[in-house]
Design a protein around this motif. Structure first.
Motif, mmCIF file in Angstrom:
data_model
loop_
_atom_site.group_PDB
_atom_site.id
_atom_site.type_symbol
_atom_site.label_atom_id
_atom_site.label_comp_id
_atom_site.label_asym_id
_atom_site.label_seq_id
_atom_site.Cartn_x
_atom_site.Cartn_y
_atom_site.Cartn_z
ATOM 1 N N THR A 258 -31.637 90.815 175.936
ATOM 2 C CA THR A 258 -32.338 89.666 176.488
ATOM 3 C C THR A 258 -32.396 89.695 178.011
ATOM 4 O OG1 THR A 258 -31.672 88.324 174.598
ATOM 5 C CG2 THR A 258 -32.400 87.146 176.554
ATOM 6 N N THR A 259 -31.298 90.049 178.646
ATOM 7 C CA THR A 259 -31.208 89.998 180.108
ATOM 8 C C THR A 259 -31.317 91.350 180.781
ATOM 9 O OG1 THR A 259 -28.799 90.209 180.059
ATOM 10 C CG2 THR A 259 -29.721 87.984 179.935
ATOM 11 N N ARG A 260 -31.245 92.465 180.015
ATOM 12 C CA ARG A 260 -31.200 93.824 180.556
ATOM 13 C C ARG A 260 -29.945 94.069 181.392
ATOM 14 N NH1 ARG A 260 -35.714 91.946 178.020
ATOM 15 N NH2 ARG A 260 -37.428 93.422 178.056
ATOM 16 N N TYR A 261 -28.915 93.275 181.138
ATOM 17 C CA TYR A 261 -27.653 93.438 181.868
ATOM 18 C C TYR A 261 -26.970 94.732 181.420
ATOM 19 C CZ TYR A 261 -23.145 92.164 183.938
ATOM 20 O OH TYR A 261 -21.985 92.146 184.685
ATOM 21 N N VAL A 262 -26.446 95.510 182.381
ATOM 22 C CA VAL A 262 -25.899 96.839 182.117
ATOM 23 C C VAL A 262 -24.382 96.826 182.250
ATOM 24 C CG1 VAL A 262 -25.920 99.266 182.816
ATOM 25 C CG2 VAL A 262 -28.003 97.877 183.021
ATOM 26 N N TYR A 373 -38.865 87.850 187.674
ATOM 27 C CA TYR A 373 -38.379 88.328 188.964
ATOM 28 C C TYR A 373 -36.967 87.852 189.304
ATOM 29 C CZ TYR A 373 -43.247 89.534 189.261
ATOM 30 O OH TYR A 373 -44.487 90.055 188.983
ATOM 31 N N ARG A 374 -36.249 87.403 188.309
ATOM 32 C CA ARG A 374 -34.811 87.198 188.517
ATOM 33 C C ARG A 374 -34.085 88.511 188.245
ATOM 34 N NH1 ARG A 374 -32.776 82.421 184.960
ATOM 35 N NH2 ARG A 374 -34.216 83.367 183.483
ATOM 36 N N THR A 375 -32.836 88.572 188.643
ATOM 37 C CA THR A 375 -32.051 89.780 188.398
ATOM 38 C C THR A 375 -31.312 89.650 187.071
ATOM 39 O OG1 THR A 375 -30.056 88.941 189.487
ATOM 40 C CG2 THR A 375 -31.719 90.007 190.886
ATOM 41 N N PRO A 376 -30.967 90.777 186.433
ATOM 42 C CA PRO A 376 -30.158 90.699 185.214
ATOM 43 C C PRO A 376 -28.832 89.981 185.447
ATOM 44 C CG PRO A 376 -31.135 92.876 185.398
ATOM 45 C CD PRO A 376 -31.440 92.163 186.687
ATOM 46 N N ALA A 377 -28.253 90.143 186.635
ATOM 47 C CA ALA A 377 -26.987 89.464 186.918
ATOM 48 C C ALA A 377 -27.161 87.957 186.881
ATOM 49 C CB ALA A 377 -26.448 89.914 188.282
ATOM 50 N N GLU A 378 -28.254 87.457 187.462
ATOM 51 C CA GLU A 378 -28.509 86.013 187.441
ATOM 52 C C GLU A 378 -28.741 85.521 186.017
ATOM 53 O OE1 GLU A 378 -30.694 85.683 191.825
ATOM 54 O OE2 GLU A 378 -31.878 85.920 190.004
ATOM 55 N N PHE A 380 -27.718 86.917 183.209
ATOM 56 C CA PHE A 380 -26.488 87.025 182.417
ATOM 57 C C PHE A 380 -25.506 85.923 182.795
ATOM 58 C CE2 PHE A 380 -22.516 89.068 180.983
ATOM 59 C CZ PHE A 380 -22.909 89.452 179.703
ATOM 60 N N GLU A 381 -25.436 85.590 184.075
ATOM 61 C CA GLU A 381 -24.558 84.501 184.512
ATOM 62 C C GLU A 381 -24.982 83.185 183.878
ATOM 63 O OE1 GLU A 381 -21.484 82.546 186.205
ATOM 64 O OE2 GLU A 381 -21.834 84.707 186.201
ATOM 65 N N GLN A 382 -26.294 82.997 183.704
ATOM 66 C CA GLN A 382 -26.779 81.800 183.034
ATOM 67 C C GLN A 382 -26.305 81.749 181.582
ATOM 68 O OE1 GLN A 382 -31.034 81.236 183.181
ATOM 69 N NE2 GLN A 382 -31.010 79.909 181.380
ATOM 70 N N LEU A 383 -26.310 82.918 180.915
ATOM 71 C CA LEU A 383 -25.829 82.952 179.533
ATOM 72 C C LEU A 383 -24.342 82.612 179.454
ATOM 73 C CD1 LEU A 383 -27.550 86.121 178.044
ATOM 74 C CD2 LEU A 383 -28.197 83.735 177.747
ATOM 75 N N LEU A 384 -23.587 83.062 180.442
ATOM 76 C CA LEU A 384 -22.158 82.766 180.430
ATOM 77 C C LEU A 384 -21.880 81.290 180.657
ATOM 78 C CD1 LEU A 384 -20.819 85.808 182.487
ATOM 79 C CD2 LEU A 384 -20.654 85.464 180.024
ATOM 80 N N SER A 385 -22.696 80.657 181.525
ATOM 81 C CA SER A 385 -22.450 79.261 181.857
ATOM 82 C C SER A 385 -23.141 78.302 180.901
ATOM 83 C CB SER A 385 -22.921 78.974 183.287
ATOM 84 O OG SER A 385 -24.312 79.264 183.419
ATOM 85 N N GLN A 389 -29.443 78.109 176.827
ATOM 86 C CA GLN A 389 -30.692 78.298 177.531
ATOM 87 C C GLN A 389 -30.855 79.746 177.958
ATOM 88 O OE1 GLN A 389 -33.016 75.990 178.008
ATOM 89 N NE2 GLN A 389 -31.830 74.443 176.941
ATOM 90 N N PRO A 390 -31.102 80.638 177.025
ATOM 91 C CA PRO A 390 -31.255 82.052 177.390
ATOM 92 C C PRO A 390 -32.577 82.283 178.125
ATOM 93 C CG PRO A 390 -31.807 81.757 175.098
ATOM 94 C CD PRO A 390 -31.314 80.409 175.583
ATOM 95 N N PRO A 391 -32.611 83.277 179.026
ATOM 96 C CA PRO A 391 -33.868 83.628 179.679
ATOM 97 C C PRO A 391 -34.828 84.243 178.667
ATOM 98 C CG PRO A 391 -32.180 85.245 180.208
ATOM 99 C CD PRO A 391 -31.503 84.139 179.446
ATOM 100 N N VAL A 392 -36.115 84.067 178.917
ATOM 101 C CA VAL A 392 -37.117 84.569 178.010
ATOM 102 C C VAL A 392 -37.581 85.930 178.485
ATOM 103 C CG1 VAL A 392 -39.402 84.179 177.020
ATOM 104 C CG2 VAL A 392 -37.866 82.249 177.394
ATOM 105 N N ALA A 393 -37.498 86.938 177.653
ATOM 106 C CA ALA A 393 -37.963 88.286 177.980
ATOM 107 C C ALA A 393 -39.375 88.442 177.429
ATOM 108 C CB ALA A 393 -37.045 89.344 177.388
ATOM 109 N N THR A 394 -40.261 89.041 178.207
ATOM 110 C CA THR A 394 -41.655 89.131 177.807
ATOM 111 C C THR A 394 -42.069 90.503 177.332
ATOM 112 O OG1 THR A 394 -42.263 89.594 180.097
ATOM 113 C CG2 THR A 394 -42.309 87.294 179.384
ATOM 114 N N THR A 395 -41.312 91.546 177.686
ATOM 115 C CA THR A 395 -41.690 92.903 177.271
ATOM 116 C C THR A 395 -40.457 93.608 176.732
ATOM 117 O OG1 THR A 395 -41.268 93.730 179.489
ATOM 118 C CG2 THR A 395 -43.523 93.078 178.966
ATOM 119 N N PRO A 396 -40.638 94.616 175.887
ATOM 120 C CA PRO A 396 -39.504 95.350 175.336
ATOM 121 C C PRO A 396 -38.769 96.115 176.412
ATOM 122 C CG PRO A 396 -41.572 95.967 174.247
ATOM 123 C CD PRO A 396 -41.916 95.051 175.336
#
Length: 396
Positions: A258-262, A373-378, A380-385, A389-396
């Motif tokens: 979802t976030t592309r967090y690595v 145009y947010r970063t994966p870190a931002e 992912f931090e939203q998912l932790l907090s 309200q997960p971010p919406v991903a538009t492309t695979p």
């Protein structure tokens, strides 16, 4: 023989020489007619490779000529509309409409000679290039040295300078400036900051297929829950290894869909099934339960201990079909990005855990178009907090 006079006289004789050749006269006869030695005629002929250098190339029929513009002006003065003018000239109405829009004065008057001059000025080469602007080139360089891709640079400049179109540039222009000599003012060594590190473009060949081994008790991707596909539910991961020289060293890679967090796995003692298991379990255990729903891996034997991982972390593990890396698209893309930091044919065991954290942080700090145009870190931090309200991903 007449002696050569001024340069103008010399050019006039050469022009007359070519004119006579065009009328069918032989070369010696043309030389005699203009008063030059046959050797001079031979030099002219050889230098021009047999083509008259004084004969202007005819303009392509797709462009309007000066005669066309005079005809447009006459018909316009007579009150003819765009479609009637187009029919008279045998052109598309859109061609006439563009011509009148481009080359009419502010008062609406169309002057054919001025229009022809503007056309000649626009056709001059070479054109000034976008990255000849020092300010724009500097902004592009500042982002390239941070290992941003040309597409990320394009999008960030558009957001940073919304009211300055001269500071906007396409990703293709950046690639051309890096790959083609003389295409702008970017430094010649900046291509090293691209993901591939190449200075030239290469066609993508057929991917080499690895040998696949059967893993006991595999659960294939076809049995994976449908919620994973649309990326709306966080906590589903994709994983793989990037392998070093002679396959003796490796780094494990995990990407949250979802976030592309690595997250990177340190494997200093090889990439056997036991080593990968021992590195993955403590890494997965650092995640909250709602962020460890599933993991999708290829059928490499390094995950033969998948049941041990599932038992220790409660993480469901699914395996892709053979020879279908697109089933882990986010992870494949991330592995390509990581090759910029960990090149092929190098020893990956020399990299410390601190270095892996540094590289992961840099990747997670890049803005992503798919995350608005947010970063994966931002994200992912939203998912932790706030996991609701997960971010919406538009492309695979």
């Amino acid at each position: 023989m007449l002696q050569m006079g001024s340069r103008l006289e010399h050019r006039a004789r050469e022009a007359k020489f070519w004119e006579l050749l065009g009328q069918g006269m032989s070369r010696p006869a043309a030389c005699d007619a203009v008063g030059v030695h046959p050797r001079q005629g031979y030099r002219w002929f050889k230098a021009a490779r047999g083509k008259n250098p004084f004969e202007r190339a005819s303009r392509s029929g797709r462009y309007l000529s000066e005669e066309d513009r005079l005809r447009i002006a006459d018909l316009r003065l007579g009150g003819a509309g765009v479609r009637r003018i187009a029919a008279e000239l045998g052109r598309a109405p859109s061609t006439i409409s563009r011509e009148l829009t481009r080359n009419s004065s502010r008062g609406g008057a169309y002057r054919p000679y001025a229009a022809q001059q503007r056309c000649r000025e626009r056709a001059r080469r070479p054109k000034p290039r976008k990255l000849d602007r020092v300010e724009l080139a500097l902004q592009v360089e500042l982002r390239l040295v941070r290992n941003w891709s040309p597409e990320q640079i394009r999008d960030d400049l558009a957001r940073t300078f919304p009211d300055r179109p001269e500071m906007h540039v396409s990703h293709e222009t950046i690639y051309q400036s890096l790959f083609v000599q003389g295409r702008g003012h970017l430094r010649a060594d900046l291509h090293k900051h691209l993901r591939t590190g190449r200075a030239i473009r290469r066609h993508r060949g057929e991917p080499r297929r690895a040998s696949w081994s059967k893993i006991r008790d595999m659960i294939l991707i076809s049995e994976r829950p449908a919620e994973v596909d649309d990326r709306a539910v966080p906590g589903h991961w994709e994983g793989d290894l990037i392998v070093g020289i002679n396959a003796r060293s490796a780094i494990g890679t995990l990407v949250e869909r979802t976030t592309r967090y690595v997250m990177l796995l340190h494997l200093p003692n090889g990439h056997s099934a036991d080593a990968v298991r021992d590195a993955m379990i403590p890494t997965i255990q650092t995640l909250p339960e709602h962020l460890r729903r599933s993991l999708t891996w290829d059928q490499g034997t390094e995950l033969a201990r998948h049941k041990d991982i599932t038992l220790a972390t409660d993480l469901a593990i699914y395996f892709c079909d053979p020879h279908k890396p697109w089933q882990r698209g986010s992870n494949e893309n991330t592995n390509g990005l990581l090759r910029q930091y960990f090149p092929k044919s190098t020893d990956l065991s020399v990299h410390s855990p601190e270095r892996l954290l540094e590289v992961a942080a840099e990747l997670n700090g890049r803005p992503r178009k798919t995350l608005d145009y947010r970063t994966p870190a931002e994200a992912f931090e939203q998912l932790l907090s706030d996991p609701t309200q997960p971010p919406v991903a538009t492309t695979p």
